[in-house]
Design a protein around this motif. Structure first.
Motif, PDB file in Angstrom:
ATOM      1  N   ILE A 151       0.829  -1.210   0.000  1.00  0.00           N
ATOM      2  CA  ILE A 151       0.000   0.000   0.000  1.00  0.00           C
ATOM      3  C   ILE A 151       0.861   1.256   0.000  1.00  0.00           C
ATOM      4  CG2 ILE A 151      -1.771   1.304   1.199  1.00  0.00           C
ATOM      5  CD1 ILE A 151      -2.739  -1.278  -0.060  1.00  0.00           C
ATOM      6  N   ILE A 152       1.830   1.322   0.918  1.00  0.00           N
ATOM      7  CA  ILE A 152       2.695   2.505   0.999  1.00  0.00           C
ATOM      8  C   ILE A 152       3.531   2.652  -0.267  1.00  0.00           C
ATOM      9  CG2 ILE A 152       4.623   3.568   2.250  1.00  0.00           C
ATOM     10  CD1 ILE A 152       3.558   2.355   4.788  1.00  0.00           C
ATOM     11  N   THR A 153       3.979   1.525  -0.819  1.00  0.00           N
ATOM     12  CA  THR A 153       4.760   1.571  -2.061  1.00  0.00           C
ATOM     13  C   THR A 153       3.940   2.162  -3.203  1.00  0.00           C
ATOM     14  OG1 THR A 153       6.099  -0.353  -1.422  1.00  0.00           O
ATOM     15  CG2 THR A 153       6.025   0.202  -3.764  1.00  0.00           C
ATOM     16  N   LEU A 154       2.693   1.708  -3.340  1.00  0.00           N
ATOM     17  CA  LEU A 154       1.832   2.215  -4.409  1.00  0.00           C
ATOM     18  C   LEU A 154       1.500   3.694  -4.202  1.00  0.00           C
ATOM     19  CD1 LEU A 154      -0.648  -0.770  -4.925  1.00  0.00           C
ATOM     20  CD2 LEU A 154       1.247  -0.080  -6.399  1.00  0.00           C
ATOM     21  N   VAL A 155       1.183   4.067  -2.950  1.00  0.00           N
ATOM     22  CA  VAL A 155       0.859   5.466  -2.659  1.00  0.00           C
ATOM     23  C   VAL A 155       2.079   6.353  -2.912  1.00  0.00           C
ATOM     24  CG1 VAL A 155       0.258   7.107  -0.839  1.00  0.00           C
ATOM     25  CG2 VAL A 155      -0.961   4.932  -1.007  1.00  0.00           C
ATOM     26  N   GLY A 156       3.248   5.893  -2.446  1.00  0.00           N
ATOM     27  CA  GLY A 156       4.470   6.666  -2.642  1.00  0.00           C
ATOM     28  C   GLY A 156       4.824   6.809  -4.105  1.00  0.00           C
ATOM     29  N   PHE A 157       4.734   5.700  -4.852  1.00  0.00           N
ATOM     30  CA  PHE A 157       5.091   5.739  -6.269  1.00  0.00           C
ATOM     31  C   PHE A 157       4.142   6.639  -7.062  1.00  0.00           C
ATOM     32  CE2 PHE A 157       4.259   4.141 -10.564  1.00  0.00           C
ATOM     33  CZ  PHE A 157       5.502   4.349 -11.136  1.00  0.00           C
ATOM     34  N   TYR A 158       2.832   6.368  -6.949  1.00  0.00           N
ATOM     35  CA  TYR A 158       1.882   7.134  -7.762  1.00  0.00           C
ATOM     36  C   TYR A 158       1.785   8.585  -7.313  1.00  0.00           C
ATOM     37  CZ  TYR A 158       0.383   3.048 -10.334  1.00  0.00           C
ATOM     38  OH  TYR A 158       0.363   1.963 -11.168  1.00  0.00           O
ATOM     39  N   GLY A 159       1.955   8.831  -6.011  1.00  0.00           N
ATOM     40  CA  GLY A 159       1.962  10.206  -5.544  1.00  0.00           C
ATOM     41  C   GLY A 159       3.106  10.999  -6.149  1.00  0.00           C
ATOM     42  N   LEU A 160       4.302  10.425  -6.107  1.00  0.00           N
ATOM     43  CA  LEU A 160       5.474  11.095  -6.676  1.00  0.00           C
ATOM     44  C   LEU A 160       5.408  11.128  -8.205  1.00  0.00           C
ATOM     45  CD1 LEU A 160       8.186   9.615  -4.301  1.00  0.00           C
ATOM     46  CD2 LEU A 160       7.495  12.017  -4.451  1.00  0.00           C
ATOM     47  N   PHE A 161       4.808  10.094  -8.800  1.00  0.00           N
ATOM     48  CA  PHE A 161       4.684  10.055 -10.257  1.00  0.00           C
ATOM     49  C   PHE A 161       3.782  11.176 -10.758  1.00  0.00           C
ATOM     50  CE2 PHE A 161       2.484   8.637 -14.108  1.00  0.00           C
ATOM     51  CZ  PHE A 161       3.557   8.381 -14.943  1.00  0.00           C
ATOM     52  N   PHE A 162       2.620  11.331 -10.134  1.00  0.00           N
ATOM     53  CA  PHE A 162       1.694  12.382 -10.572  1.00  0.00           C
ATOM     54  C   PHE A 162       2.237  13.766 -10.242  1.00  0.00           C
ATOM     55  CE2 PHE A 162      -1.509   8.874 -10.351  1.00  0.00           C
ATOM     56  CZ  PHE A 162      -1.811   8.878 -11.704  1.00  0.00           C
ATOM     57  N   ALA A 163       3.001  13.878  -9.145  1.00  0.00           N
ATOM     58  CA  ALA A 163       3.643  15.152  -8.826  1.00  0.00           C
ATOM     59  C   ALA A 163       4.663  15.505  -9.905  1.00  0.00           C
ATOM     60  CB  ALA A 163       4.320  15.073  -7.455  1.00  0.00           C
ATOM     61  N   THR A 164       5.400  14.495 -10.371  1.00  0.00           N
ATOM     62  CA  THR A 164       6.383  14.720 -11.437  1.00  0.00           C
ATOM     63  C   THR A 164       5.703  15.130 -12.728  1.00  0.00           C
ATOM     64  OG1 THR A 164       7.856  13.071 -10.436  1.00  0.00           O
ATOM     65  CG2 THR A 164       8.291  13.691 -12.719  1.00  0.00           C
ATOM     66  N   MET A 165       4.581  14.493 -13.042  1.00  0.00           N
ATOM     67  CA  MET A 165       3.826  14.865 -14.250  1.00  0.00           C
ATOM     68  C   MET A 165       3.391  16.326 -14.191  1.00  0.00           C
ATOM     69  SD  MET A 165       1.356  11.659 -15.279  1.00  0.00           S
ATOM     70  CE  MET A 165       0.669  12.647 -16.610  1.00  0.00           C
ATOM     71  N   LYS A 166       2.920  16.745 -13.026  1.00  0.00           N
ATOM     72  CA  LYS A 166       2.424  18.118 -12.879  1.00  0.00           C
ATOM     73  C   LYS A 166       3.556  19.136 -12.962  1.00  0.00           C
ATOM     74  CE  LYS A 166      -0.363  21.004  -9.788  1.00  0.00           C
ATOM     75  NZ  LYS A 166      -1.328  21.376 -10.840  1.00  0.00           N
ATOM     76  N   LEU A 167       4.734  18.747 -12.451  1.00  0.00           N
ATOM     77  CA  LEU A 167       5.868  19.680 -12.361  1.00  0.00           C
ATOM     78  C   LEU A 167       6.919  19.446 -13.445  1.00  0.00           C
ATOM     79  CD1 LEU A 167       6.314  19.414  -8.485  1.00  0.00           C
ATOM     80  CD2 LEU A 167       5.241  21.308  -9.731  1.00  0.00           C
ATOM     81  N   ARG A 168       6.597  18.648 -14.449  1.00  0.00           N
ATOM     82  CA  ARG A 168       7.593  18.194 -15.421  1.00  0.00           C
ATOM     83  C   ARG A 168       8.257  19.325 -16.205  1.00  0.00           C
ATOM     84  NH1 ARG A 168       2.560  17.047 -17.353  1.00  0.00           N
ATOM     85  NH2 ARG A 168       1.992  17.762 -19.442  1.00  0.00           N
ATOM     86  N   ASN A 169       7.603  20.463 -16.304  1.00  0.00           N
ATOM     87  CA  ASN A 169       8.161  21.579 -17.076  1.00  0.00           C
ATOM     88  C   ASN A 169       8.886  22.609 -16.220  1.00  0.00           C
ATOM     89  OD1 ASN A 169       7.199  20.683 -19.663  1.00  0.00           O
ATOM     90  ND2 ASN A 169       5.151  21.351 -19.062  1.00  0.00           N
ATOM     91  N   SER A 170       9.110  22.275 -14.948  1.00  0.00           N
ATOM     92  CA  SER A 170       9.827  23.184 -14.059  1.00  0.00           C
ATOM     93  C   SER A 170      10.969  22.451 -13.373  1.00  0.00           C
ATOM     94  CB  SER A 170       8.868  23.745 -12.995  1.00  0.00           C
ATOM     95  OG  SER A 170       8.494  22.734 -12.070  1.00  0.00           O
ATOM     96  N   GLY A 171      11.809  23.216 -12.679  1.00  0.00           N
ATOM     97  CA  GLY A 171      12.921  22.612 -11.961  1.00  0.00           C
ATOM     98  C   GLY A 171      12.472  21.678 -10.855  1.00  0.00           C
ATOM     99  N   TRP A 172      11.264  21.923 -10.317  1.00  0.00           N
ATOM    100  CA  TRP A 172      10.735  21.040  -9.285  1.00  0.00           C
ATOM    101  C   TRP A 172      10.511  19.632  -9.813  1.00  0.00           C
ATOM    102  CZ3 TRP A 172      11.082  22.421  -4.428  1.00  0.00           C
ATOM    103  CH2 TRP A 172      11.088  23.779  -4.104  1.00  0.00           C
ATOM    104  N   GLY A 173      10.299  19.519 -11.122  1.00  0.00           N
ATOM    105  CA  GLY A 173      10.112  18.201 -11.721  1.00  0.00           C
ATOM    106  C   GLY A 173      11.343  17.329 -11.573  1.00  0.00           C
TER     107      GLY A 173
END
Length: 222
Positions: A54-76
Motif C-alpha cells: 500500500i505505501i509503495t503504491l501510494v508513494g510511487f503514484y503520488g510522486l509520479f503524478f507530482a512529477t507529471m504536474k511539475l515536469r516543465n519546471s525545476g521542481w520536476g
C-alpha cells in the motif's frame, strides 16, 4: 524555393530538439539510476523494512503524478529524484531477501547483467534502425490489463506457475515499453525528457525485479 528552405530549417530544428531530448533523457536516466542504486545500497545495509504494497503504491503514484504536474519546471527534477530514490529504498529489502538465499548473490548479478543487456540491446536497436514502434501502444495497453488481472488472480487463487508467468509477462511488457518510449523520443512523440526518463526508469526497474523473480524461482528448483 523559400518553402523548401523553410521546410529544411524546420526539419533541422526538429532534429536538434530531438537530439537535445535524447541527450537530456539518457543523462538524467544515468543519474537517477545511480541515485536509486545508492538508496538501495543504504536501505539494504541498514536492513530497513519493506514499506509494504500500500505505501509503495501510494508513494510511487503520488510522486509520479507530482512529477507529471511539475515536469516543465525545476521542481520536476526534484520529484524525479524523489521517486527514483524511493523506489531504490523499496529495492533494498528485496535484495536482502535474495541475499539470504544460498545463491542469492549470483541471482542478483545475473538479473542485473540481463537487465543491462536487454536495455542497451533494445535501445541500440531502435536508435540504429530508427524504426517507429508506435504500433506497440495497443500491445502495451492490453498487456497492462492482462498483467493486472493476473496479479489480482494471484492474490485470491493458488495457481501453479502463475508467479513465473507474471514475471515473464512483465519482462515482455517492460521490453515493449523500452522500445516504445525510445522510439517516441527519436520520432518527436516525446518532447519532455523528465517524463521520458521516468518511463524508462520504471521499465528498467520492473525488468530487473521480474528477472530477479524468474532467476530466483529457477534457482530454488536446483
Amino acid at each position: 524555393m523559400h518553402e523548401q528552405d523553410y521546410a529544411l530549417a524546420h526539419a533541422q530544428a526538429d532534429q536538434l530538439e530531438i537530439s537535445k531530448v535524447l541527450r537530456n533523457t539518457y543523462s538524467l536516466l544515468a543519474m537517477t539510476l545511480v541515485f536509486s542504486a545508492i538508496c538501495a545500497f543504504f536501505s539494504a545495509q541498514l536492513n530497513l523494512p519493506h514499506p509494504g504494497l500500500i505505501i509503495t503504491l501510494v508513494g510511487f503514484y503520488g510522486l509520479f503524478f507530482a512529477t507529471m504536474k511539475l515536469r516543465n519546471s525545476g521542481w520536476g527534477l526534484l520529484t524525479t529524484f524523489a521517486l527514483t530514490g524511493f523506489m531504490g529504498y523499496t529495492l533494498g529489502p528485496i535484495l536482502n531477501s535474495y541475499l539470504g538465499m544460498a545463491n542469492g548473490g549470483d541471482i542478483i548479478s545475473s538479473a542485473f547483467a540481463m537487465t543491462a543487456l536487454v536495455f542497451f540491446g533494445l535501445s541500440a536497436y531502435v536508435l540504429t534502425t530508427r524504426k517507429d514502434m508506435s504500433f506497440l501502444a495497443g500491445f502495451i495497453t492490453a498487456g497492462f490489463f492482462v498483467l493486472l488481472g493476473a496479479m489480482i488472480a494471484g492474490l485470491f487463487f493458488e495457481i501453479s506457475g502463475l508467479q513465473l508467468a507474471i514475471s515473464a509477462g512483465f519482462v515482455l511488457f517492460s521490453s515493449a515499453c523500452i522500445l516504445f518510449q525510445t522510439s517516441a523520443i527519436i520520432h518527436g512523440g516525446e518532447r519532455n525528457y523528465v517524463m521520458a526518463t521516468i518511463s524508462l526508469y520504471v521499465s528498467i526497474y520492473n525488468l530487473f525485479i521480474s528477472l530477479l523473480q524468474i532467476f530466483g524461482i529457477m534457482g530454488s528448483d536446483d
